[in-house]
Design a protein around this motif. Structure first.
Motif, PDB file in Angstrom:
ATOM      1  N   TYR A  43      51.292  44.546  43.238  1.00  0.00           N
ATOM      2  CA  TYR A  43      49.858  44.298  43.141  1.00  0.00           C
ATOM      3  C   TYR A  43      49.543  42.858  43.546  1.00  0.00           C
ATOM      4  CZ  TYR A  43      49.372  48.564  40.254  1.00  0.00           C
ATOM      5  OH  TYR A  43      49.380  49.864  39.786  1.00  0.00           O
ATOM      6  N   GLU A  44      50.300  41.917  43.009  1.00  0.00           N
ATOM      7  CA  GLU A  44      50.030  40.502  43.245  1.00  0.00           C
ATOM      8  C   GLU A  44      50.318  40.091  44.685  1.00  0.00           C
ATOM      9  OE1 GLU A  44      52.022  38.104  40.357  1.00  0.00           O
ATOM     10  OE2 GLU A  44      50.877  38.900  38.663  1.00  0.00           O
ATOM     11  N   ASN A  45      51.208  40.800  45.338  1.00  0.00           N
ATOM     12  CA  ASN A  45      51.535  40.503  46.734  1.00  0.00           C
ATOM     13  C   ASN A  45      50.772  41.377  47.714  1.00  0.00           C
ATOM     14  OD1 ASN A  45      53.612  38.381  46.544  1.00  0.00           O
ATOM     15  ND2 ASN A  45      54.777  39.936  45.436  1.00  0.00           N
ATOM     16  N   ALA A  46      49.802  42.144  47.181  1.00  0.00           N
ATOM     17  CA  ALA A  46      48.954  43.024  47.996  1.00  0.00           C
ATOM     18  C   ALA A  46      49.750  44.044  48.787  1.00  0.00           C
ATOM     19  CB  ALA A  46      48.078  42.197  48.937  1.00  0.00           C
ATOM     20  N   GLN A  47      50.893  44.431  48.250  1.00  0.00           N
ATOM     21  CA  GLN A  47      51.706  45.453  48.906  1.00  0.00           C
ATOM     22  C   GLN A  47      51.300  46.858  48.467  1.00  0.00           C
ATOM     23  OE1 GLN A  47      55.548  43.964  47.656  1.00  0.00           O
ATOM     24  NE2 GLN A  47      55.906  43.006  49.650  1.00  0.00           N
ATOM     25  N   THR A  48      50.613  46.938  47.329  1.00  0.00           N
ATOM     26  CA  THR A  48      50.107  48.205  46.808  1.00  0.00           C
ATOM     27  C   THR A  48      48.690  47.967  46.295  1.00  0.00           C
ATOM     28  OG1 THR A  48      52.322  48.899  46.107  1.00  0.00           O
ATOM     29  CG2 THR A  48      50.464  50.054  45.118  1.00  0.00           C
ATOM     30  N   LEU A  49      47.776  48.867  46.625  1.00  0.00           N
ATOM     31  CA  LEU A  49      46.412  48.733  46.124  1.00  0.00           C
ATOM     32  C   LEU A  49      46.386  48.972  44.614  1.00  0.00           C
ATOM     33  CD1 LEU A  49      44.164  50.498  48.788  1.00  0.00           C
ATOM     34  CD2 LEU A  49      44.364  48.060  48.310  1.00  0.00           C
ATOM     35  N   VAL A  50      45.662  48.140  43.914  1.00  0.00           N
ATOM     36  CA  VAL A  50      45.547  48.255  42.464  1.00  0.00           C
ATOM     37  C   VAL A  50      44.205  48.889  42.127  1.00  0.00           C
ATOM     38  CG1 VAL A  50      44.714  45.862  42.373  1.00  0.00           C
ATOM     39  CG2 VAL A  50      45.568  46.957  40.293  1.00  0.00           C
ATOM     40  N   SER A  51      44.205  49.792  41.167  1.00  0.00           N
ATOM     41  CA  SER A  51      42.972  50.491  40.806  1.00  0.00           C
ATOM     42  C   SER A  51      42.031  49.552  40.053  1.00  0.00           C
ATOM     43  CB  SER A  51      43.280  51.701  39.927  1.00  0.00           C
ATOM     44  OG  SER A  51      43.688  51.274  38.633  1.00  0.00           O
ATOM     45  N   PRO A  52      40.720  49.815  40.137  1.00  0.00           N
ATOM     46  CA  PRO A  52      39.760  48.993  39.386  1.00  0.00           C
ATOM     47  C   PRO A  52      40.059  48.982  37.890  1.00  0.00           C
ATOM     48  CG  PRO A  52      38.633  50.281  41.053  1.00  0.00           C
ATOM     49  CD  PRO A  52      40.051  50.763  41.038  1.00  0.00           C
ATOM     50  N   ALA A  53      40.490  50.131  37.349  1.00  0.00           N
ATOM     51  CA  ALA A  53      40.796  50.206  35.914  1.00  0.00           C
ATOM     52  C   ALA A  53      41.963  49.297  35.549  1.00  0.00           C
ATOM     53  CB  ALA A  53      41.105  51.651  35.528  1.00  0.00           C
ATOM     54  N   THR A  54      42.955  49.254  36.403  1.00  0.00           N
ATOM     55  CA  THR A  54      44.116  48.392  36.136  1.00  0.00           C
ATOM     56  C   THR A  54      43.728  46.926  36.242  1.00  0.00           C
ATOM     57  OG1 THR A  54      45.638  50.084  36.958  1.00  0.00           O
ATOM     58  CG2 THR A  54      46.458  47.824  36.868  1.00  0.00           C
ATOM     59  N   VAL A  55      42.869  46.602  37.201  1.00  0.00           N
ATOM     60  CA  VAL A  55      42.376  45.223  37.328  1.00  0.00           C
ATOM     61  C   VAL A  55      41.657  44.819  36.046  1.00  0.00           C
ATOM     62  CG1 VAL A  55      40.707  43.737  38.514  1.00  0.00           C
ATOM     63  CG2 VAL A  55      42.202  45.235  39.827  1.00  0.00           C
ATOM     64  N   ARG A  56      40.800  45.704  35.539  1.00  0.00           N
ATOM     65  CA  ARG A  56      40.062  45.400  34.307  1.00  0.00           C
ATOM     66  C   ARG A  56      41.033  45.190  33.133  1.00  0.00           C
ATOM     67  NH1 ARG A  56      34.913  45.964  33.117  1.00  0.00           N
ATOM     68  NH2 ARG A  56      34.498  47.303  34.925  1.00  0.00           N
ATOM     69  N   ALA A  57      42.042  46.054  33.038  1.00  0.00           N
ATOM     70  CA  ALA A  57      42.998  45.948  31.935  1.00  0.00           C
ATOM     71  C   ALA A  57      43.799  44.648  32.017  1.00  0.00           C
ATOM     72  CB  ALA A  57      43.942  47.149  31.958  1.00  0.00           C
ATOM     73  N   LEU A  58      44.237  44.290  33.215  1.00  0.00           N
ATOM     74  CA  LEU A  58      45.037  43.077  33.381  1.00  0.00           C
ATOM     75  C   LEU A  58      44.224  41.817  33.088  1.00  0.00           C
ATOM     76  CD1 LEU A  58      47.059  43.972  36.600  1.00  0.00           C
ATOM     77  CD2 LEU A  58      48.020  43.511  34.322  1.00  0.00           C
ATOM     78  N   LEU A  59      43.026  41.732  33.646  1.00  0.00           N
ATOM     79  CA  LEU A  59      42.228  40.521  33.465  1.00  0.00           C
ATOM     80  C   LEU A  59      41.719  40.387  32.035  1.00  0.00           C
ATOM     81  CD1 LEU A  59      40.257  40.207  36.823  1.00  0.00           C
ATOM     82  CD2 LEU A  59      42.443  39.217  36.147  1.00  0.00           C
ATOM     83  N   THR A  60      41.474  41.510  31.366  1.00  0.00           N
ATOM     84  CA  THR A  60      41.114  41.470  29.950  1.00  0.00           C
ATOM     85  C   THR A  60      42.293  40.945  29.137  1.00  0.00           C
ATOM     86  OG1 THR A  60      39.559  43.315  30.212  1.00  0.00           O
ATOM     87  CG2 THR A  60      40.331  42.829  27.969  1.00  0.00           C
ATOM     88  N   LEU A  61      43.473  41.402  29.496  1.00  0.00           N
ATOM     89  CA  LEU A  61      44.703  40.926  28.848  1.00  0.00           C
ATOM     90  C   LEU A  61      44.863  39.421  29.043  1.00  0.00           C
ATOM     91  CD1 LEU A  61      47.564  41.313  27.572  1.00  0.00           C
ATOM     92  CD2 LEU A  61      48.379  41.848  29.886  1.00  0.00           C
ATOM     93  N   TYR A  62      44.476  38.929  30.214  1.00  0.00           N
ATOM     94  CA  TYR A  62      44.638  37.510  30.527  1.00  0.00           C
ATOM     95  C   TYR A  62      43.514  36.649  29.952  1.00  0.00           C
ATOM     96  CZ  TYR A  62      47.805  39.478  34.092  1.00  0.00           C
ATOM     97  OH  TYR A  62      48.795  40.170  34.762  1.00  0.00           O
ATOM     98  N   GLY A  63      42.544  37.277  29.310  1.00  0.00           N
ATOM     99  CA  GLY A  63      41.465  36.519  28.685  1.00  0.00           C
ATOM    100  C   GLY A  63      40.416  36.012  29.646  1.00  0.00           C
ATOM    101  N   VAL A  64      40.228  36.722  30.745  1.00  0.00           N
ATOM    102  CA  VAL A  64      39.255  36.311  31.761  1.00  0.00           C
ATOM    103  C   VAL A  64      37.849  36.722  31.333  1.00  0.00           C
ATOM    104  CG1 VAL A  64      38.579  36.594  34.189  1.00  0.00           C
ATOM    105  CG2 VAL A  64      41.001  36.461  33.566  1.00  0.00           C
ATOM    106  N   GLY A  65      36.842  35.905  31.660  1.00  0.00           N
ATOM    107  CA  GLY A  65      35.465  36.181  31.286  1.00  0.00           C
ATOM    108  C   GLY A  65      34.920  37.438  31.929  1.00  0.00           C
ATOM    109  N   ALA A  66      33.885  37.996  31.291  1.00  0.00           N
ATOM    110  CA  ALA A  66      33.340  39.290  31.708  1.00  0.00           C
ATOM    111  C   ALA A  66      32.813  39.264  33.141  1.00  0.00           C
ATOM    112  CB  ALA A  66      32.228  39.713  30.752  1.00  0.00           C
ATOM    113  N   ASP A  67      32.123  38.191  33.532  1.00  0.00           N
ATOM    114  CA  ASP A  67      31.554  38.131  34.884  1.00  0.00           C
ATOM    115  C   ASP A  67      32.659  38.125  35.934  1.00  0.00           C
ATOM    116  OD1 ASP A  67      29.042  38.100  33.830  1.00  0.00           O
ATOM    117  OD2 ASP A  67      28.705  35.946  34.114  1.00  0.00           O
ATOM    118  N   GLU A  68      33.719  37.367  35.675  1.00  0.00           N
ATOM    119  CA  GLU A  68      34.814  37.297  36.640  1.00  0.00           C
ATOM    120  C   GLU A  68      35.572  38.617  36.699  1.00  0.00           C
ATOM    121  OE1 GLU A  68      38.170  34.016  38.012  1.00  0.00           O
ATOM    122  OE2 GLU A  68      37.006  33.724  36.179  1.00  0.00           O
ATOM    123  N   VAL A  69      35.689  39.282  35.545  1.00  0.00           N
ATOM    124  CA  VAL A  69      36.327  40.602  35.523  1.00  0.00           C
ATOM    125  C   VAL A  69      35.515  41.574  36.377  1.00  0.00           C
ATOM    126  CG1 VAL A  69      36.886  42.610  34.103  1.00  0.00           C
ATOM    127  CG2 VAL A  69      37.451  40.316  33.286  1.00  0.00           C
TER     128      VAL A  69
END
Length: 281
Positions: A43-69
């Motif tokens: 995912y991080e190397n853009a070798q596989t497309l990441v789903s929107p749901a997975t992006v939301r789960a990862l960034l929530t885990l990382y403590g990222v703000g709602a707008d940036e998520v």
């Protein structure tokens, strides 16, 4: 495997940056979302497309703000939209697909060609001549498919918000016949015409420049609208386009392109040179 578009690269960089800021290893982050280290790395190397749901789960885990998520989730959705080149994917090798996907999002394109007219500036008949002289024997219908693909690729140059194209061509490419005399004459006229567009600059490196740093092969450098997107370089090999994104390679390619601009004729003198070549035909 999906093509590594600029959007996918930007999303991958964001995922890695936020994970590292949160102090999590690939293993720890993957465990939290019931995934694997290798999947998260892709995912991080853009070798596989990441789903929107997975992006939301990862960034929530990382403590990222709602707008940036929300912005990253939209980016993930955009990255999954098929590009115009999808209908031609059966014609192209993987490396070429990756390059075309990046070129389609670039706002700045610098291209040097030592042996042929740049693909973005080729006429249909010139493309036919190139395809028939290529390494593979192609049926007429296969040639025409590739011609249409090349023409579709060129549409961005004359569409809305076109990219800036700086095309540098070795004079040897303009002297090398592709097709018959009328094909080359029409191709030279086309270069003059395209060079008059405000977003296109055409420069010719004269044979009198002698051996220069671009003599070994073609070079592309792509720039993107988002400041977080690093430039991309690409060189053509016998195996197709090879995309380069390591800092050292990018510095080398940038220096080579700068050198080529200095040994090339100015745009005005290049236009005069094209007219001289037309007179001599």
């Amino acid at each position: 495997m999906a093509p590594k578009t600029a959007r996918a690269r930007r999303l991958g960089i964001a995922l890695r940056t936020h994970r590292e800021a949160a102090g999590l290893t690939l293993e720890a982050a993957a465990d939290e979302i019931s995934s694997t280290r290798s999947t998260l790395s892709r995912y991080e190397n853009a070798q596989t497309l990441v789903s929107p749901a997975t992006v939301r789960a990862l960034l929530t885990l990382y403590g990222v703000g709602a707008d940036e998520v929300a912005a990253a989730v939209q980016l993930a959705k955009d990255a999954r939209k098929p590009g115009w080149w999808v209908s031609y994917s059966h014609l192209l090798d993987r490396r070429t697909i990756d390059f075309i996907a990046l070129e389609a999002e670039a706002t700045g394109i610098a291209n040097f060609e030592p042996s042929v007219v740049p693909g973005l500036l080729q006429t249909a008949d010139y493309v036919r001549g190139v395809m028939r002289g290529g390494p593979h024997t192609l049926r007429d219908d296969e040639v025409e498919q590739r011609v249409q693909f090349r023409l579709d690729r060129q549409q961005r140059l004359v569409g809305e918000a076109p990219p800036i194209l700086d095309a540098i061509i070795d004079e040897g490419a303009l002297l090398r016949p592709v097709g018959d005399r009328s094909v080359m004459e029409a191709q030279l006229h086309h270069l003059v015409k395209m060079g008059e567009l405000p977003n296109i600059t055409v420069q010719v490196i004269p044979l009198t420049a002698g051996y220069h740093r671009g003599t070994r092969g073609s070079l592309h450098i792509l720039e993107f609208p988002d400041p977080e997107d690093p430039i991309i370089a690409s060189v053509e090999t016998v195996a197709g386009q090879m995309v380069l994104d390591r800092p050292g390679d990018l510095r080398t390619c940038t220096k080579i392109m700068e050198h080529l601009r200095t040994v090339a004729l100015s745009p005005a003198d290049s236009r005069d040179q094209l007219h001289q070549l037309l007179k001599g035909r």
